[in-house]
Design a protein around this motif. Sequence first.
Motif, PDB file in Angstrom:
ATOM      1  N   ALA A 194      45.672  42.686  43.688  1.00  0.00           N
ATOM      2  CA  ALA A 194      45.867  41.465  42.909  1.00  0.00           C
ATOM      3  C   ALA A 194      47.333  41.085  42.768  1.00  0.00           C
ATOM      4  N   ARG A 195      48.180  42.042  42.427  1.00  0.00           N
ATOM      5  CA  ARG A 195      49.574  41.709  42.138  1.00  0.00           C
ATOM      6  C   ARG A 195      50.388  41.362  43.389  1.00  0.00           C
ATOM      7  N   THR A 196      49.812  41.573  44.578  1.00  0.00           N
ATOM      8  CA  THR A 196      50.531  41.237  45.809  1.00  0.00           C
ATOM      9  C   THR A 196      50.314  39.780  46.227  1.00  0.00           C
ATOM     10  N   LEU A 197      49.409  39.072  45.572  1.00  0.00           N
ATOM     11  CA  LEU A 197      49.161  37.677  45.928  1.00  0.00           C
ATOM     12  C   LEU A 197      50.344  36.817  45.506  1.00  0.00           C
ATOM     13  N   ASP A 198      50.857  36.002  46.439  1.00  0.00           N
ATOM     14  CA  ASP A 198      51.985  35.146  46.088  1.00  0.00           C
ATOM     15  C   ASP A 198      51.505  33.918  45.326  1.00  0.00           C
ATOM     16  N   ARG A 199      52.469  33.102  44.920  1.00  0.00           N
ATOM     17  CA  ARG A 199      52.144  31.969  44.065  1.00  0.00           C
ATOM     18  C   ARG A 199      51.185  30.989  44.731  1.00  0.00           C
ATOM     19  N   ASP A 200      51.364  30.761  46.004  1.00  0.00           N
ATOM     20  CA  ASP A 200      50.464  29.848  46.716  1.00  0.00           C
ATOM     21  C   ASP A 200      49.046  30.398  46.732  1.00  0.00           C
ATOM     22  N   ALA A 201      48.921  31.697  46.989  1.00  0.00           N
ATOM     23  CA  ALA A 201      47.591  32.313  47.035  1.00  0.00           C
ATOM     24  C   ALA A 201      46.915  32.260  45.675  1.00  0.00           C
ATOM     25  N   VAL A 202      47.700  32.439  44.610  1.00  0.00           N
ATOM     26  CA  VAL A 202      47.138  32.348  43.257  1.00  0.00           C
ATOM     27  C   VAL A 202      46.591  30.946  43.005  1.00  0.00           C
ATOM     28  N   GLY A 203      47.345  29.946  43.422  1.00  0.00           N
ATOM     29  CA  GLY A 203      46.895  28.573  43.250  1.00  0.00           C
ATOM     30  C   GLY A 203      45.623  28.285  44.032  1.00  0.00           C
ATOM     31  N   VAL A 204      45.552  28.796  45.242  1.00  0.00           N
ATOM     32  CA  VAL A 204      44.354  28.603  46.060  1.00  0.00           C
ATOM     33  C   VAL A 204      43.161  29.311  45.422  1.00  0.00           C
ATOM     34  N   LEU A 205      43.385  30.518  44.927  1.00  0.00           N
ATOM     35  CA  LEU A 205      42.305  31.262  44.289  1.00  0.00           C
ATOM     36  C   LEU A 205      41.819  30.550  43.030  1.00  0.00           C
ATOM     37  N   TYR A 206      42.740  30.031  42.249  1.00  0.00           N
ATOM     38  CA  TYR A 206      42.370  29.283  41.037  1.00  0.00           C
ATOM     39  C   TYR A 206      41.498  28.081  41.409  1.00  0.00           C
ATOM     40  N   GLY A 207      41.898  27.360  42.450  1.00  0.00           N
ATOM     41  CA  GLY A 207      41.109  26.220  42.895  1.00  0.00           C
ATOM     42  C   GLY A 207      39.738  26.636  43.384  1.00  0.00           C
ATOM     43  N   ALA A 208      39.664  27.772  44.076  1.00  0.00           N
ATOM     44  CA  ALA A 208      38.381  28.251  44.601  1.00  0.00           C
ATOM     45  C   ALA A 208      37.440  28.658  43.476  1.00  0.00           C
ATOM     46  N   ILE A 209      37.974  29.278  42.427  1.00  0.00           N
ATOM     47  CA  ILE A 209      37.144  29.650  41.276  1.00  0.00           C
ATOM     48  C   ILE A 209      36.450  28.414  40.715  1.00  0.00           C
ATOM     49  N   HIS A 210      37.222  27.354  40.540  1.00  0.00           N
ATOM     50  CA  HIS A 210      36.650  26.149  39.935  1.00  0.00           C
ATOM     51  C   HIS A 210      35.766  25.370  40.899  1.00  0.00           C
ATOM     52  N   SER A 211      36.125  25.338  42.166  1.00  0.00           N
ATOM     53  CA  SER A 211      35.296  24.576  43.111  1.00  0.00           C
ATOM     54  C   SER A 211      33.970  25.277  43.369  1.00  0.00           C
ATOM     55  N   VAL A 263      46.122  27.936  35.700  1.00  0.00           N
ATOM     56  CA  VAL A 263      46.656  28.725  36.810  1.00  0.00           C
ATOM     57  C   VAL A 263      47.674  29.748  36.318  1.00  0.00           C
ATOM     58  N   GLU A 264      48.370  29.442  35.226  1.00  0.00           N
ATOM     59  CA  GLU A 264      49.332  30.400  34.673  1.00  0.00           C
ATOM     60  C   GLU A 264      48.608  31.612  34.096  1.00  0.00           C
ATOM     61  N   THR A 265      47.474  31.371  33.458  1.00  0.00           N
ATOM     62  CA  THR A 265      46.677  32.477  32.931  1.00  0.00           C
ATOM     63  C   THR A 265      46.220  33.386  34.059  1.00  0.00           C
ATOM     64  N   LEU A 266      45.719  32.787  35.135  1.00  0.00           N
ATOM     65  CA  LEU A 266      45.270  33.586  36.275  1.00  0.00           C
ATOM     66  C   LEU A 266      46.429  34.336  36.906  1.00  0.00           C
ATOM     67  N   ALA A 267      47.584  33.690  37.018  1.00  0.00           N
ATOM     68  CA  ALA A 267      48.757  34.355  37.592  1.00  0.00           C
ATOM     69  C   ALA A 267      49.141  35.579  36.766  1.00  0.00           C
ATOM     70  N   GLY A 268      49.067  35.455  35.452  1.00  0.00           N
ATOM     71  CA  GLY A 268      49.376  36.591  34.587  1.00  0.00           C
ATOM     72  C   GLY A 268      48.398  37.731  34.757  1.00  0.00           C
ATOM     73  N   ILE A 269      47.122  37.396  34.884  1.00  0.00           N
ATOM     74  CA  ILE A 269      46.086  38.410  35.081  1.00  0.00           C
ATOM     75  C   ILE A 269      46.311  39.152  36.396  1.00  0.00           C
TER      76      ILE A 269
END
Length: 289
Positions: free
Chosen positions: A197-214, A150-156
Amino acid sequence: MPELPEVAALTDFLDKHLRGAVVTQVQIVSFAVLKTADPPFAELEGRAVAGVQRYGKFVALEADGLYFVFHLARAGWVRFTESPTATHLKMGKGNLAARLTFSSAAGPLGVDLTEAGTKKSLAIYVVRDPSEIPGIAALGPDPFSPGFDVETLAGILGSSSQQVKGLLRSQSVIAGIGNAYSDEILHAARISPFAIARTLDRDAVGVLYGAIHSVLGTALQEAGGKPPNELKDTKRSHLRVHARTGQACPVCGDTVREVSFADTSLQYCPGCQTKGKILADRRTSRFLK
């Protein structure tokens, strides 16, 4: 277009059936698809297949130090047969782009690379190292690689002012996700495809990371073990918004909408992703944020 789940399943299938087989003949029916000249593709003949690997959406067949690599692009596909013909193919304008035949302990095997439509973009490379191919050398991290967290995705996301839909599709950013699964991932994450992309907050990044994998993980499970001729239908069967314009969203019941561009389109659910807002004129209206 085949994406990570289908290409992974195809790679596993070819590895299982071709590992140890000897390449007996390589025929290139359309030289437009062949992107390399050295080494000559005929040098593959007589070599044993050591394995088949995936690099993003590229498939690489290794044969005693040489690699036959292909990218199926938008309309390319693979036909596998256990009873190949010995017909010598002529150059033509049909769907067949290349044919490989093999000798294995179980008997002869054949692989055809085909491409439908008039816009031809299927690509074939014969190289000594897959990293010689620019598209592979430029690939971003694979979503299922150990380093993609999730940190990698947040950086991207945090370093990009691009719309998140386009960012997910960019192979130099994240490898393997295309038009269909980016639609599905954003729908699962309840994020507008036009969000920056850069406007997504931390919660949204986490949700997106989970969605990618699910989303990709489910598709991988569905595709695993299936032969090439079943993979396209398998992909279509579990899509919720992509290519389902005008149908009811299975989550909220709203109508799935489409945005068209010059050579592609995207689908989304207003109820799930854009707070009910609809892009009135798909080509000229201002994008939703």
